[in-house]
Motif scaffolding. Structure first.
Motif, PDB file in Angstrom:
ATOM      1  N   ALA A  96       0.828  -1.202   0.000  1.00  0.00           N
ATOM      2  CA  ALA A  96       0.000   0.000   0.000  1.00  0.00           C
ATOM      3  C   ALA A  96       0.863   1.253   0.000  1.00  0.00           C
ATOM      4  O   ALA A  96       1.872   1.331   0.689  1.00  0.00           O
ATOM      5  CB  ALA A  96      -0.916  -0.013   1.221  1.00  0.00           C
ATOM      6  N   ASN A  97       0.437   2.240  -0.785  1.00  0.00           N
ATOM      7  CA  ASN A  97       1.089   3.551  -0.883  1.00  0.00           C
ATOM      8  C   ASN A  97       2.488   3.506  -1.488  1.00  0.00           C
ATOM      9  O   ASN A  97       3.194   4.505  -1.433  1.00  0.00           O
ATOM     10  CB  ASN A  97       1.126   4.246   0.487  1.00  0.00           C
ATOM     11  N   GLU A  98       2.899   2.375  -2.041  1.00  0.00           N
ATOM     12  CA  GLU A  98       4.221   2.303  -2.667  1.00  0.00           C
ATOM     13  C   GLU A  98       4.129   2.256  -4.190  1.00  0.00           C
ATOM     14  O   GLU A  98       5.126   2.114  -4.863  1.00  0.00           O
ATOM     15  CB  GLU A  98       4.971   1.068  -2.159  1.00  0.00           C
ATOM     16  N   TYR A  99       2.916   2.370  -4.724  1.00  0.00           N
ATOM     17  CA  TYR A  99       2.726   2.329  -6.161  1.00  0.00           C
ATOM     18  C   TYR A  99       1.375   2.955  -6.479  1.00  0.00           C
ATOM     19  O   TYR A  99       0.543   3.166  -5.605  1.00  0.00           O
ATOM     20  CB  TYR A  99       2.792   0.888  -6.675  1.00  0.00           C
ATOM     21  N   ASN A 100       1.150   3.246  -7.748  1.00  0.00           N
ATOM     22  CA  ASN A 100      -0.090   3.853  -8.203  1.00  0.00           C
ATOM     23  C   ASN A 100      -1.026   2.740  -8.669  1.00  0.00           C
ATOM     24  O   ASN A 100      -0.735   2.071  -9.651  1.00  0.00           O
ATOM     25  CB  ASN A 100       0.217   4.826  -9.349  1.00  0.00           C
ATOM     26  N   THR A 101      -2.154   2.551  -7.984  1.00  0.00           N
ATOM     27  CA  THR A 101      -3.068   1.465  -8.336  1.00  0.00           C
ATOM     28  C   THR A 101      -3.709   1.663  -9.706  1.00  0.00           C
ATOM     29  O   THR A 101      -4.271   0.734 -10.267  1.00  0.00           O
ATOM     30  CB  THR A 101      -4.187   1.307  -7.284  1.00  0.00           C
ATOM     31  N   GLN A 102      -3.617   2.865 -10.247  1.00  0.00           N
ATOM     32  CA  GLN A 102      -4.099   3.098 -11.610  1.00  0.00           C
ATOM     33  C   GLN A 102      -3.134   2.531 -12.641  1.00  0.00           C
ATOM     34  O   GLN A 102      -3.492   2.363 -13.805  1.00  0.00           O
ATOM     35  CB  GLN A 102      -4.281   4.601 -11.869  1.00  0.00           C
ATOM     36  N   CYS A 103      -1.899   2.237 -12.209  1.00  0.00           N
ATOM     37  CA  CYS A 103      -0.849   1.785 -13.129  1.00  0.00           C
ATOM     38  C   CYS A 103      -0.496   0.316 -12.973  1.00  0.00           C
ATOM     39  O   CYS A 103      -0.136  -0.343 -13.951  1.00  0.00           O
ATOM     40  CB  CYS A 103       0.447   2.570 -12.895  1.00  0.00           C
ATOM     41  N   ALA A 104      -0.542  -0.183 -11.748  1.00  0.00           N
ATOM     42  CA  ALA A 104       0.089  -1.473 -11.487  1.00  0.00           C
ATOM     43  C   ALA A 104      -0.523  -2.148 -10.266  1.00  0.00           C
ATOM     44  O   ALA A 104      -1.166  -1.515  -9.436  1.00  0.00           O
ATOM     45  CB  ALA A 104       1.587  -1.258 -11.259  1.00  0.00           C
ATOM     46  N   SER A 105      -0.266  -3.468 -10.167  1.00  0.00           N
ATOM     47  CA  SER A 105      -0.817  -4.247  -9.061  1.00  0.00           C
ATOM     48  C   SER A 105       0.081  -4.259  -7.824  1.00  0.00           C
ATOM     49  O   SER A 105      -0.376  -4.590  -6.739  1.00  0.00           O
ATOM     50  CB  SER A 105      -1.053  -5.695  -9.509  1.00  0.00           C
ATOM     51  N   ASP A 106       1.348  -3.930  -7.986  1.00  0.00           N
ATOM     52  CA  ASP A 106       2.285  -3.921  -6.864  1.00  0.00           C
ATOM     53  C   ASP A 106       3.486  -3.056  -7.213  1.00  0.00           C
ATOM     54  O   ASP A 106       3.575  -2.505  -8.319  1.00  0.00           O
ATOM     55  CB  ASP A 106       2.708  -5.343  -6.468  1.00  0.00           C
TER      56      ASP A 106
END
Length: 199
Positions: A21-31
């Motif tokens: 959580a909060n380490e990536y953009n959920t609009q872009c990627a799953s993890d």
């Protein structure tokens, strides 16, 4: 949908909402790993597109695809265009149906985003698509990716990247040169004169 497949999708989604959580953009990627891969694709000095925009629908489709590959332990293309249409992405009419693929890049076994990106770049068909080296792909400006790690499976790591465009009503019947169709057996091209979707 089989119970194992549902569980894999649930677990992949759970990972995206907890550990990373909060380490990536959920609009872009799953993890965070697939986010790093997206960043590498966008920032590569050979990238021919002037922009790439993240799209959550592509991420959702990618999560389903990595779960399917992990369940079967087989890295394979199948219904790539259809999978995006199932998520509400309105692909142009000249994008094929059935097992046609103008949108999907897959990998299995690579342990890091840098390694998987290197392998994609070393594959002509993947590099043509992901870097838009083929003019057909330059209008594709939407991106989404997913990764899953299941150590008990034959590949362990599974990767999916989708890059596509959405339909432009003014261009529905325009073909932009030969249309590449990526399959497990190579790349095939539809003639510019064929006025029907690839089957």
């Amino acid at each position: 949908m089989r119970p194992i497949f549902k569980a894999l999708i649930f677990n992949a989604t759970l990972i995206t909402t907890s550990i990373y959580a909060n380490e990536y953009n959920t609009q872009c990627a799953s993890d965070k790993y697939s986010q790093h891969l997206v960043d590498l694709i966008i920032s590569d000095h050979e990238q021919q597109r002037t922009k790439l925009r993240c799209d959550k629908r592509l991420v959702t489709a990618a999560i389903e695809k990595v779960a399917e590959m992990a369940e079967t332990e087989f890295v394979f293309h199948g219904r790539a265009n259809g999978r995006l249409r199932d998520q509400g992405v309105e692909l142009p009419i000249y994008y094929g149906i059935g097992n046609a693929n103008q949108v999907e890049a897959l990998a299995g076994g690579q342990k890091s985003p840098k390694v998987v990106w290197k392998s994609f770049k070393e594959s002509t068909s993947h590099a043509d698509h992901l870097l838009a080296r083929n003019a057909f792909y330059r209008k594709q400006t939407l991106i989404g990716a997913a990764h899953i790690y299941l150590p008990s499976t034959s590949h362990g790591h599974y990767w999916v990247v989708y890059i596509t465009e959405e339909d432009n009503a003014s261009e529905k019947n325009i073909f932009h040169g030969p249309i590449p169709n990526k399959t497990s057996h190579g790349v095939f091209h539809q003639s510019q004169n064929e006025k029907k979707p690839i089957n």
